[in-house]
Design an enzyme around this catalytic site. Structure first.
Site, PDB file in Angstrom:
ATOM      1  N   LYS A   1      29.612  34.961  57.476  1.00 26.58           N
ATOM      2  CA  LYS A   1      30.615  35.799  57.785  1.00 26.58           C
ATOM      3  C   LYS A   1      30.897  36.759  56.673  1.00 26.58           C
ATOM      4  CE  LYS A   1      30.801  35.309  61.950  1.00 26.58           C
ATOM      5  NZ  LYS A   1      30.653  36.041  63.109  1.00 26.58           N
TER       6      LYS A   1
ATOM      7  N   SER B   1      35.967  34.646  60.936  1.00 23.90           N
ATOM      8  CA  SER B   1      36.908  33.585  61.117  1.00 23.90           C
ATOM      9  C   SER B   1      37.624  33.222  59.913  1.00 23.90           C
ATOM     10  CB  SER B   1      36.272  32.127  61.596  1.00 23.90           C
ATOM     11  OG  SER B   1      36.030  31.293  60.849  1.00 23.90           O
ATOM     12  N   SER B   2      38.786  32.275  59.846  1.00 25.32           N
ATOM     13  CA  SER B   2      39.463  31.930  58.763  1.00 25.32           C
ATOM     14  C   SER B   2      38.677  31.131  57.663  1.00 25.32           C
ATOM     15  CB  SER B   2      40.862  31.416  59.165  1.00 25.32           C
ATOM     16  OG  SER B   2      40.461  29.937  59.749  1.00 25.32           O
ATOM     17  N   CYS B   3      37.615  30.488  57.950  1.00 25.48           N
ATOM     18  CA  CYS B   3      36.816  29.650  57.273  1.00 25.48           C
ATOM     19  C   CYS B   3      35.947  30.416  56.185  1.00 25.48           C
ATOM     20  CB  CYS B   3      35.884  28.823  57.974  1.00 25.48           C
ATOM     21  SG  CYS B   3      34.431  29.671  58.589  1.00 25.48           S
TER      22      CYS B   3
ATOM     23  N   HIS C   1      37.338  21.603  68.827  1.00 25.68           N
ATOM     24  CA  HIS C   1      38.382  21.504  67.707  1.00 25.68           C
ATOM     25  C   HIS C   1      39.662  20.784  68.348  1.00 25.68           C
ATOM     26  CE1 HIS C   1      35.996  25.315  66.641  1.00 25.68           C
ATOM     27  NE2 HIS C   1      35.878  24.655  65.670  1.00 25.68           N
TER      28      HIS C   1
ATOM     29  N   TYR D   1      27.968  28.777  57.677  1.00 25.33           N
ATOM     30  CA  TYR D   1      28.842  29.660  58.655  1.00 25.33           C
ATOM     31  C   TYR D   1      29.719  30.797  57.667  1.00 25.33           C
ATOM     32  CZ  TYR D   1      31.730  31.580  62.257  1.00 25.33           C
ATOM     33  OH  TYR D   1      32.617  32.235  63.222  1.00 25.33           O
TER      34      TYR D   1
END
Length: 325
Positions: free
Chosen positions: A156, A123-125, A195, A152
């Site tokens: 990733k 994910s973009s996080c 979200h 998280y």
């Protein structure tokens, strides 16, 4: 370790393997369900799917036994422990531990049992809190993470690096894709921990049902966000399985920005809420802009197809059929 004959970087087309076993890990989630829909639509007839009750991906011996028995030729890792800020703050051990276990078990067992190709989704996080905007792939590991979801994100990032390491050491075709904010059928519409997009959809729907005169949204509505319909991500997943074999992870975004105000007004229209939209500017806005640079994927020939309006209509239809109280 795994057989070099089976594991060597392959030039064969993924779409030539419609009878091959394809294991989609996490097939019941937002992302996994969309990938299964797309593969089925394309005529893949041998999808290998397991619910959490059937196969706990955190248990190494169970995962090893599954791969030894099934020997899928292609693996797509869409399984993850996900959640919002509150969940990440409350259960940090779960977010780092469970995700590290899932991806380590699946990636290693896929290699050891001769899978031709694996795609790992994140994910973009993963990017630093103060990354340049739009965020390029090479912003990874250039600065500190957002503290609220670093557990998280670290997991990733480790998954990306594991795919790269197996590619370097074993010449195995493991690739990674990092999607932007996703939405669509099977999203989480929970009132407390969803979200912004599904949360707005639920609030406007409930206000419409109750005949409320207004919906109050936090902030000024000025922050810019990027959204990608999950069917577009599924399309990109097939494209990457087909066309991409490289060390670098790829960003997967729509490339289109929308203000929270524009999103809320469009959502109000799609849901059919007739009341007023009120902004509570005493509440925080959050990050002013978050956009991924997906030009690498675009240069390979992939473009998203679902407009935000069409995507919201599709998602609201699913919401009415599946979540509506």
């Amino acid at each position: 370790m795994g057989s070099q004959d089976n594991n060597a970087l392959s030039s064969n087309s993924f779409l030539d393997y419609k009878y091959a076993k394809v294991f989609v890990a996490g097939h019941r989630g937002l992302v996994g369900a969309a990938i299964v829909r797309k593969l089925t639509q394309l005529g893949f007839t041998n999808l290998v799917l397991r619910s959490h009750a059937q196969l706990d991906l955190t248990r190494q011996s169970d995962v090893e036994a599954f791969f030894a028995s099934e020997k899928p030729e292609f693996v797509i890792v869409a399984a993850a422990k996900v959640g919002g800020i509150h969940a990440n703050n409350t259960y940090p051990a779960d977010f780092i531990g469970i995700n590290l276990q899932i991806q380590t078990n699946v990636i290693d067992s896929a290699y050891r049992n001769g899978a031709k190709k694996l795609l790992f989704l994140g994910s973009s996080c993963i990017y630093p809190k103060f990354a340049p905007q739009p965020i390029p792939e090479d912003a990874l590991l250039t600065g500190p993470l957002e503290p609220t979801n670093e557990w998280y994100a670290i997991a990733k990032i480790a998954g990306i690096k594991m795919c790269q390491a197996y590619r370097i050491q074993y010449k195995w075709d493991a690739i990674s894709g990092m999607p932007t904010n996703l939405y669509g059928p099977y999203d989480n519409f929970h009132p407390e921990n969803s979200h912004v997009l599904p949360a707005l959809m639920r609030r406007f729907h409930e206000a419409k049902v109750k005949g409320a005169k207004e919906v109050v949204v936090w902030g000024t509505g000025s922050p810019l966000r990027e959204f990608l319909h999950v069917d577009d991500l599924a399309d990109a997943v097939v494209f990457m399985m087909e066309k991409y074999s490289g060390l670098q992870h790829l960003n997967v975004g729509s490339g289109k920005e929308v203000t929270i105000k524009e999103l809320a007004e469009l959502m109000k229209e799609v849901v059919g809420f007739e009341g007023d939209l009120v902004w509570d500017s005493t509440k925080p806005d959050g990050t002013p802009r978050k956009l991924m640079d997906s030009s690498t994927l675009a240069s390979l020939g992939w473009t998203p197809k679902v407009s935000l309006k069409d995507g919201l209509v599709d998602t609201y239809k699913w919401y009415l059929e599946n979540v509506n109280l």
